[in-house]
Design a protein around this motif. Structure first.
Motif, PDB file in Angstrom:
ATOM      1  N   GLY A  92      27.794  29.214  67.237  1.00 53.07           N
ATOM      2  CA  GLY A  92      28.620  30.052  67.935  1.00 53.07           C
ATOM      3  C   GLY A  92      29.074  31.484  67.150  1.00 53.07           C
ATOM      4  N   GLU A  93      30.121  32.029  67.538  1.00 56.87           N
ATOM      5  CA  GLU A  93      30.705  32.957  66.981  1.00 56.87           C
ATOM      6  C   GLU A  93      31.183  33.136  65.537  1.00 56.87           C
ATOM      7  OE1 GLU A  93      34.497  36.462  67.799  1.00 56.87           O
ATOM      8  OE2 GLU A  93      34.173  34.422  69.224  1.00 56.87           O
ATOM      9  N   THR A  94      30.906  34.129  64.927  1.00 55.04           N
ATOM     10  CA  THR A  94      31.164  34.030  63.472  1.00 55.04           C
ATOM     11  C   THR A  94      32.340  35.187  63.027  1.00 55.04           C
ATOM     12  OG1 THR A  94      29.442  35.877  63.121  1.00 55.04           O
ATOM     13  CG2 THR A  94      28.743  33.738  62.876  1.00 55.04           C
ATOM     14  N   ILE A  95      32.983  34.944  62.055  1.00 57.43           N
ATOM     15  CA  ILE A  95      33.954  35.688  61.377  1.00 57.43           C
ATOM     16  C   ILE A  95      33.293  36.063  59.879  1.00 57.43           C
ATOM     17  CG2 ILE A  95      35.760  34.981  62.731  1.00 57.43           C
ATOM     18  CD1 ILE A  95      36.725  33.155  60.604  1.00 57.43           C
ATOM     19  N   THR A  96      34.177  37.036  59.286  1.00 55.55           N
ATOM     20  CA  THR A  96      33.799  37.339  58.033  1.00 55.55           C
ATOM     21  C   THR A  96      34.718  36.876  56.990  1.00 55.55           C
ATOM     22  OG1 THR A  96      32.961  39.416  58.817  1.00 55.55           O
ATOM     23  CG2 THR A  96      33.635  39.619  56.571  1.00 55.55           C
ATOM     24  N   VAL A  97      34.005  36.456  55.847  1.00 53.86           N
ATOM     25  CA  VAL A  97      34.819  36.170  54.398  1.00 53.86           C
ATOM     26  C   VAL A  97      34.612  37.418  53.550  1.00 53.86           C
ATOM     27  CG1 VAL A  97      35.205  34.624  52.582  1.00 53.86           C
ATOM     28  CG2 VAL A  97      35.159  33.768  54.932  1.00 53.86           C
ATOM     29  N   ALA A  98      35.582  37.897  53.030  1.00 53.95           N
ATOM     30  CA  ALA A  98      35.374  39.037  51.783  1.00 53.95           C
ATOM     31  C   ALA A  98      35.254  38.323  50.404  1.00 53.95           C
ATOM     32  CB  ALA A  98      36.411  40.057  52.153  1.00 53.95           C
ATOM     33  N   LEU A 139      36.778  33.415  30.001  1.00 54.61           N
ATOM     34  CA  LEU A 139      35.968  32.812  31.086  1.00 54.61           C
ATOM     35  C   LEU A 139      34.577  33.620  31.625  1.00 54.61           C
ATOM     36  CD1 LEU A 139      38.486  30.898  33.256  1.00 54.61           C
ATOM     37  CD2 LEU A 139      37.150  30.091  31.287  1.00 54.61           C
ATOM     38  N   ASN A 140      35.051  35.046  31.515  1.00 52.40           N
ATOM     39  CA  ASN A 140      33.862  35.980  32.378  1.00 52.40           C
ATOM     40  C   ASN A 140      32.779  36.165  31.256  1.00 52.40           C
ATOM     41  OD1 ASN A 140      34.032  39.472  33.174  1.00 52.40           O
ATOM     42  ND2 ASN A 140      32.860  37.722  34.188  1.00 52.40           N
ATOM     43  N   GLU A 141      32.989  35.521  29.979  1.00 53.22           N
ATOM     44  CA  GLU A 141      31.824  35.717  29.159  1.00 53.22           C
ATOM     45  C   GLU A 141      30.598  35.055  29.675  1.00 53.22           C
ATOM     46  OE1 GLU A 141      29.985  36.918  25.604  1.00 53.22           O
ATOM     47  OE2 GLU A 141      31.810  37.270  26.412  1.00 53.22           O
ATOM     48  N   ARG A 142      30.875  33.547  30.387  1.00 53.08           N
ATOM     49  CA  ARG A 142      29.820  32.714  31.015  1.00 53.08           C
ATOM     50  C   ARG A 142      29.828  32.764  32.443  1.00 53.08           C
ATOM     51  NH1 ARG A 142      29.110  27.697  27.473  1.00 53.08           N
ATOM     52  NH2 ARG A 142      27.348  27.707  28.708  1.00 53.08           N
ATOM     53  N   TYR A 143      30.981  33.025  33.068  1.00 51.21           N
ATOM     54  CA  TYR A 143      30.992  32.916  34.511  1.00 51.21           C
ATOM     55  C   TYR A 143      31.242  34.339  35.150  1.00 51.21           C
ATOM     56  CZ  TYR A 143      32.266  27.898  34.089  1.00 51.21           C
ATOM     57  OH  TYR A 143      32.206  26.567  34.150  1.00 51.21           O
ATOM     58  N   ASP A 144      30.316  34.314  36.389  1.00 51.54           N
ATOM     59  CA  ASP A 144      30.548  35.445  37.100  1.00 51.54           C
ATOM     60  C   ASP A 144      32.209  35.105  37.798  1.00 51.54           C
ATOM     61  OD1 ASP A 144      28.047  36.178  36.864  1.00 51.54           O
ATOM     62  OD2 ASP A 144      27.516  35.486  38.674  1.00 51.54           O
ATOM     63  N   LEU A 145      33.125  35.999  37.876  1.00 49.45           N
ATOM     64  CA  LEU A 145      34.349  35.713  38.466  1.00 49.45           C
ATOM     65  C   LEU A 145      34.401  36.032  39.817  1.00 49.45           C
ATOM     66  CD1 LEU A 145      36.732  36.976  35.454  1.00 49.45           C
ATOM     67  CD2 LEU A 145      35.958  34.858  35.876  1.00 49.45           C
ATOM     68  N   VAL A 146      34.572  35.398  40.684  1.00 49.60           N
ATOM     69  CA  VAL A 146      34.323  35.640  41.998  1.00 49.60           C
ATOM     70  C   VAL A 146      35.851  35.302  42.793  1.00 49.60           C
ATOM     71  CG1 VAL A 146      33.419  35.359  44.387  1.00 49.60           C
ATOM     72  CG2 VAL A 146      32.140  35.021  42.144  1.00 49.60           C
ATOM     73  N   GLY A 147      36.520  36.393  43.606  1.00 47.58           N
ATOM     74  CA  GLY A 147      37.804  36.329  44.272  1.00 47.58           C
ATOM     75  C   GLY A 147      37.079  36.252  45.617  1.00 47.58           C
ATOM     76  N   PHE A 148      38.113  35.645  46.518  1.00 48.64           N
ATOM     77  CA  PHE A 148      37.738  35.906  48.196  1.00 48.64           C
ATOM     78  C   PHE A 148      39.124  35.799  48.950  1.00 48.64           C
ATOM     79  CE2 PHE A 148      38.461  31.455  47.224  1.00 48.64           C
ATOM     80  CZ  PHE A 148      38.835  30.749  48.309  1.00 48.64           C
ATOM     81  N   ASP A 149      38.998  36.515  50.033  1.00 50.78           N
ATOM     82  CA  ASP A 149      40.075  36.071  50.819  1.00 50.78           C
ATOM     83  C   ASP A 149      39.841  35.283  51.815  1.00 50.78           C
ATOM     84  OD1 ASP A 149      41.323  38.324  49.759  1.00 50.78           O
ATOM     85  OD2 ASP A 149      41.032  39.757  51.243  1.00 50.78           O
ATOM     86  N   PRO A 150      40.571  34.119  51.965  1.00 47.17           N
ATOM     87  CA  PRO A 150      40.294  33.237  52.832  1.00 47.17           C
ATOM     88  C   PRO A 150      40.441  33.646  54.420  1.00 47.17           C
ATOM     89  CG  PRO A 150      41.985  32.298  51.204  1.00 47.17           C
ATOM     90  CD  PRO A 150      41.631  33.800  51.190  1.00 47.17           C
TER      91      PRO A 150
END
Length: 513
Positions: A92-98, A139-150
């Motif tokens: 059904g309908e979708t919303i957005t996660v940034a 941690l950014n040496e070996r990880y992509d740092l990813v933030g999100f807005d719930p």
């Protein structure tokens, strides 16, 4: 959930913790590798998500500047992911996660993505992670740092309940510790009006802002980022979200750290009771640190609040009420490095100048100099009330007053009344009363608790470790002050880094001091 659980980033202390001791003699073992399940999230009914969602890939682009702020620095890119509004209707309908991301520096040794949630609920990971990134440079040496807005937050499909004028009027006209029938009626009316505003402006979204739905969003994001498992760092409310994810998707749990832990065994009254104890404990520690008897200091602060209740202090065209003063006192208790700010603000208020306490309250309430408020508090209440099936009444809150005032003369009345201020007369039903965070089959999860944490008191950490299950929750104790342990001292930081980067699991009960 009672006093807003602020992000640990905003409360990072300057305290350096000297060393750490193990809770046992057994050496640490290694975490299981991050490879494994690749199945995307499914609806609660078991219906797979449509290919239009599972087949999407983020289109990374330059990030806009946050409202009133600066654009993220070099290396940060932003994208949006579509998720179902209602997981019972996955097509059904979708919303957005940034999302926001900074790629790993060492591409050859890259482990995967590391997703962050900084708390609230309602904190914007898209805004906070770039500002806090120096804390996570290793941690950014070996990880992509990813933030999100719930969902419900910030740049994602967001809940909006009030405009600035309505919010300012609420702050000025609502006593959060009512002691007359008229004040109580105004308190209840304000809470009802807030919920009605959410329904009017964001009615379609409000029923679906649950933590369990955000956990399902996380699994879709994991799949869209092409990670076999979710590597996750949750702070404060982020621990509740991380535990919900582990419960729903144990086979997809990668390396996960929960820092500043929400007690999974508490209901709404239990959370309020925990915070009453936690904030009074932090206040006592603050008073001891400055050489003042805690009982005498508590009485002095209570007397100040009583005076402000009778006669608020004018500050420019505004007034420092007892409610705003209490908010100003709460804010610096999140971090030992902020204690001198509290000393200065209290001294000035006691001499008739309420400007510094009001400034601290504005910072806590996300009010800028122009009188504009963020919508974090809107999202926080929407998420909390969508999660909780409890709807405490004013009468039930009033009945808590004797117990809570005994626990804390400063914070008790506010936290007792706050149980009714959140979700009473909320426009939609809540999902549950307590969380089930059992995660049998998940890999080891580090659960970090700080003994002086005011907002998520330490006692919640061993309860979370136990509730996750044998072989899953691994307790790490940080002897110190403040909300959140990572970055405040070498011991905890090294322990967490060794786990994330090398898969090294500390022995259960390891203590840093």
């Amino acid at each position: 959930m009672s006093i807003r659980i602020r992000t640990a980033v905003l409360g990072v202390a300057g305290l350096l913790l000297a060393g750490c001791t193990s809770g046992g003699d057994a050496p640490g073992t290694d975490a299981s590798p991050t490879g494994g399940a690749k199945n995307p999230s499914a609806a609660p009914t078991g219906t797979p998500l449509p290919a239009a969602l599972t087949g999407q890939r983020p289109r990374w682009r330059g990030c806009p500047a946050p409202e009133g702020g600066e654009k993220p620095g070099a290396g940060w890119r932003c994208a949006d992911v579509k998720v179902p509004l209602d997981y019972k209707k996955p097509a059904g309908e979708t919303i957005t996660v940034a999302l926001i991301r900074k790629e790993a520096r060492d591409k050859d040794r890259r482990i995967g993505s590391l997703l962050f949630n900084f708390g609230g609920p309602g904190a914007s990971g898209v805004e906070i992670l770039p500002r806090a990134a120096t804390e996570y440079a290793g941690l950014n040496e070996r990880y992509d740092l990813v933030g999100f807005d719930p969902r419900g937050v910030g740049r994602s499909s967001a809940v909006v309940c009030r405009d600035d004028k309505e919010q300012a009027a609420s702050e000025a006209g609502t006593d959060l510790t009512p002691d007359t029938a008229a004040e109580e009626a105004a308190f209840v009316k304000d809470g009802t009006a807030f919920g009605a505003g959410c329904a009017r402006r964001s009615g379609k979204l409000v029923p679906h802002t649950t933590t369990s739905n955000t956990a399902r969003d996380l699994d879709l994001v994991r799949h869209v980022l092409d990670d076999a498992k979710l590597n996750y760092f949750g702070i404060s409310y982020g621990t509740q979200l991380g535990a919900a994810y582990a419960h729903l998707f144990p086979a997809n749990v990668g390396r996960t750290v929960l820092d500043a832990v929400v007690d999974p065994t508490a209901d709404s009254t239990g959370h309020a009771r925990n915070q009453t104890i936690g904030f009074q404990r932090a206040l006592d520690n603050y008073l001891k640190n400055k050489g003042e008897n805690p009982k005498a200091g508590t009485a002095r602060i209570s007397a100040l609040l009583d005076r402000l209740d009778r006669d608020p202090l004018p500050v420019g065209g505004r007034k420092l009420t007892d409610s705003l003063a209490l908010t100003g006192i709460v804010m610096p208790l999140y971090s030992e490095s902020s204690w001198p700010m509290l000393t200065s603000a209290l001294q000035k208020a006691e001499s008739g100048d309420g400007s510094e306490l009001l400034q601290l309250a504005d910072y806590y309430n996300d009010r800028d100099r122009n009188g504009h408020y963020s919508t974090q508090s809107h999202a926080q209440r929407a998420i909390s009330c969508a999660d909780s099936a409890e709807r405490p009444t004013a009468a039930q809150a009033r009945a808590l007053l004797p117990e809570f005032r005994k626990l804390s003369p400063v914070f008790g009345a506010f936290l007792a009344w706050d149980t009714a201020g959140w979700c009473a007369n909320w426009p939609v039903k809540g999902e549950r009363s307590k969380s089930d965070v059992s995660a049998r089959g998940a890999g080891p999860i580090l659960v970090v608790g700080t003994t002086g944490d005011p907002a998520t008191p330490y006692e919640g950490a061993p309860r979370m470790a136990k509730a996750l299950g044998d072989g899953v929750g691994v307790l790490v104790t940080n002897k110190g002050e403040g909300h959140g342990a990572y970055g405040t001292g070498a011991c905890v930081t090294k322990t967490v880094d060794a786990y994330f980067l090398d898969g090294k699991i500390p022995s259960y009960g390891k203590t840093c001091s």
